[in-house]
Structures are given as C-alpha cells and as structure tokens.
Design a protein around this motif. Structure first.
Motif: not given
Ligand code: AMP
Ligand code: MG
Length: 339
Positions: A28-33, A41-45, A50-64, A178-180
């Motif tokens: 799991t990962s909790t971020i403020f954005a 929350s993700v399950y599996g290998k 995937a969580l790290e990529q998702a967080s980075a993507y959220i920051w990127q979308l927020e910045s746009l 999509d990313l997941f």
C-alpha cells in the motif's frame, strides 16, 4: 475537506480491506496529491514497483493539470490571453474527453467555470458570497463551446479560464489502472480522495466492498459490491463553507453561478471509466434527480446512487443486486429506477 472527513476516507479503505480473508502480498501507499489524500493498494507480484510508478505518474499529472501551480499547462492556458498553447498527450486527451462530456451533459459539466469557482473562494479557502452582478458578469466568460482544441493545441478566448477539478481524479485513476494492468497486476484498489477504482476482484475472488459515505456526517449510507469498476462520488459535504446559516458547496450550477441546488446532496456513479464517472458525478449533482434519471435512460455506460436532502436513496437497476443500505441507514427510503 476537513480532517474528520480525511479520517473517514481512510476508514472507507479500512472497511474495504478488512472484509473477507486477508489478501496475500498486499502493498500500500498513501500520498497527498491534487489537494487530497490518495491511497493505493495492490496485490500480487511487482506491486511495489507498480506503486512507485503510479505515485510518480500522479505527481506528473498534478504538475500538468493543477490550476494553481504556475508551471502547469492549465495555468499556462489560463494566462494565455487568447494565444494558442501546446499541450502534452495527457492534458490533450483529458481535455478532449472533458469537452465531449460537457456537450453530452448539455453544459451541466462546464470546465470553463473556473472564474466563478474563484469568486466563491474555493481554490484559496478565502470564502465569500459574490454579488449577483459579479456572478452574472463572470458567467459571460463561462462557455465550453468556445474552447478550441486541435490535436495538441488549445486556444481559449481571452479571459476564459478552465478547471479540470471535476474530472482530473477520474482520469488519473484510469491511467493508474492501465499502469497496474500493464505491470501484470490483476487485483488493486485505489481511493483518490474518496473516488474509488477497483481492478479485478479481491484476491480470494470475491467482489470489493466499497462504502458510499453518508452525506449527513460521519459514517456510511450504503455499500456496493464491485469488480473492475470506478465508484465516484460528488458530495456537497466534501468541500463547503457556511455563512449566515447558509451552506455553500463547491459544485456550481453553470446556469446560475451559484452552488447547485438540485435537491441532491450526494451523487455516486458506478462505471467502467473513471473519467466518465467523475464527470457524471459532478454533472448529475447539477442536473438533479429527474433530469439525471432521463439522462441515464439514454445511456448504458453507468449506474448511479443519488441521495437527496430528505435522505432518500435512489439507485439505477443495474446495481440493484450489488447495493445495500448501511446499518444506520436501514430506515431510509430506497427507490430503484428501471429503464
Ligand atoms: P467533483 O468533486 O468531481 O464533483 O468536482 C468538483 C470540482 O469541480 C469543484 O471543486 C470545482 O473545481 C469544479 N466544478 C464545480 N462545479 C463544476 C461544474 N458544474 N462543471 C465543471 N467543474 C465544476
Ligand atoms: Mg467529478
């Protein structure tokens, strides 16, 4: 949103994950954005990656997409004084879909509402009730039909300002799903400020249980069982201020420039697409029940849970078997709308 509400959103997630057997390999990962708390929350290998990529993507979308970040594409468009602005793939894609949804909802969703949102003080928390004359002159600048988007080039009329706050979290959820999927995951649940999006089912094969918050304060009004769906709510209770005994919330009727008084206090949309659910939760809140039901009858791509100010819950037939009133709400009226 106040702290009690943040805690409530976290509790929604606890409710969701504490039902049924404990899934294996949970990350799991909790971020403020995007001005809200996001829980993934993700399950599996490959979950952590995937969580790290998702967080980075959220920051990127927020910045746009942020209206207030001076480096964002939306900020640049709002300062463009009638000149064309070049957009990234994501901003162009979200804007194109948003403009379609403004048209489809006949302007109940209008992304050019931003000057009016600012007049009420929502972006800065410096709340005030604008005069009618001020609102009517600001409404002259609100008209999504004048937005020109050609490929990746956006041109706004001078003085127009746009706000993707009604759709950005739904779009973000879709991209994360999509990313997941591309990371090989088949089970995940995200809450982007209470907008829930589920990938697949729980790891034990049973559906996710997603709570619909009570608009009357803390607690829940109902529970939905879903798989592979977005469950997206717009509520008057999510962001509002009070003045002279009146409550003013952040969902604005583009016809009046005032907080929508449609009789509805909460609208939840259940759909495959997050951006559709996000756009429609806002738009149906503005439309009110009768118009919302007519709109639903013309389409097949979503279901709804409407809660009106008397506490009556109205759901569409597609979710009749997967929705139930929550314990404390059992005495509320529940109406099912058929086609
Ligand atoms: P949501 O929480 O998805 O319903 O989005 C609400 C946010 O969308 C508000 O905080 C405003 O920034 C913006 N908004 C409010 N009313 C409208 C409207 N009628 N059309 C488009 N955006 C709106
Ligand atoms: Mg919305």
């Amino acid at each position: 949103m106040n702290h009690t509400r943040f805690l409530s959103l976290l509790l929604v997630l606890l409710l969701l994950t504490s039902c049924g057997t404990t899934p294996a390999q949970e990350e799991t990962s909790t971020i403020f954005a995007m001005d809200t708390i996001m829980q993934l929350s993700v399950y599996g290998k490959n979950g952590q990656e995937a969580l790290e990529q998702a967080s980075a993507y959220i920051w990127q979308l927020e910045s746009l997409l942020s209206t207030t970040n001076t480096g964002s594409e939306i900020y640049a468009a709002n300062q463009s004084a009638g000149k064309p602005v070049a957009l990234s793939d994501d901003t162009a894609a979200l804007l194109r879909r948003s403009l379609e949804l403004c048209r489809e909802t006949d302007g109940a969703l209008d992304i050019s509402i931003y000057p009016v949102i600012c007049a009420w003080g929502f972006p800065t928390d410096e709340y005030r009730v604008p005069e009618e004359t001020e609102l009517s002159s600001l409404l002259d600048r609100v008209d999504y039909t004048q937005i020109r988007l050609e490929d990746h080039t956006l041109t706004l009329p001078a003085g127009m300002e746009i706000d993707l706050g009604a759709v950005a979290k739904g779009y973000t959820g879709d991209r994360i799903m999509d990313l997941f999927r591309n990371s090989g995951l088949s089970s995940a649940l995200i809450s982007l400020g209470g907008n829930i999006q589920a990938l697949g089912a729980k790891t034990d094969g049973t559906p996710w249980r997603v709570a619909v918050l009570s608009p009357e304060g803390d607690g829940y009004a109902g529970v939905l069982e879903v798989e592979d769906r977005a469950v997206i709510t717009s509520g008057g209770y999510e962001r509002y201020f009070e003045q002279d005994g009146q409550t003013y919330w952040h969902i604005i009727d583009p016809d009046t420039g005032r907080p929508a008084e449609s009789g509805l206090v909460s609208v939840t949309i259940v759909s495959e697409s997050g951006v559709l659910g996000d756009a429609l939760s806002t738009a149906l809140f503005v439309m009110g029940k009768d118009r919302a039901v007519r709109f639903w009858r013309e389409r097949t791509d979503f279901d709804f849970v409407l809660i009106d100010k008397e506490g009556t819950v109205t759901i569409s037939e597609g979710i009749a078997d997967s929705f139930s009133l929550y314990e404390d709400w059992q005495d509320h009226k529940l109406e099912v709308i058929s086609r």
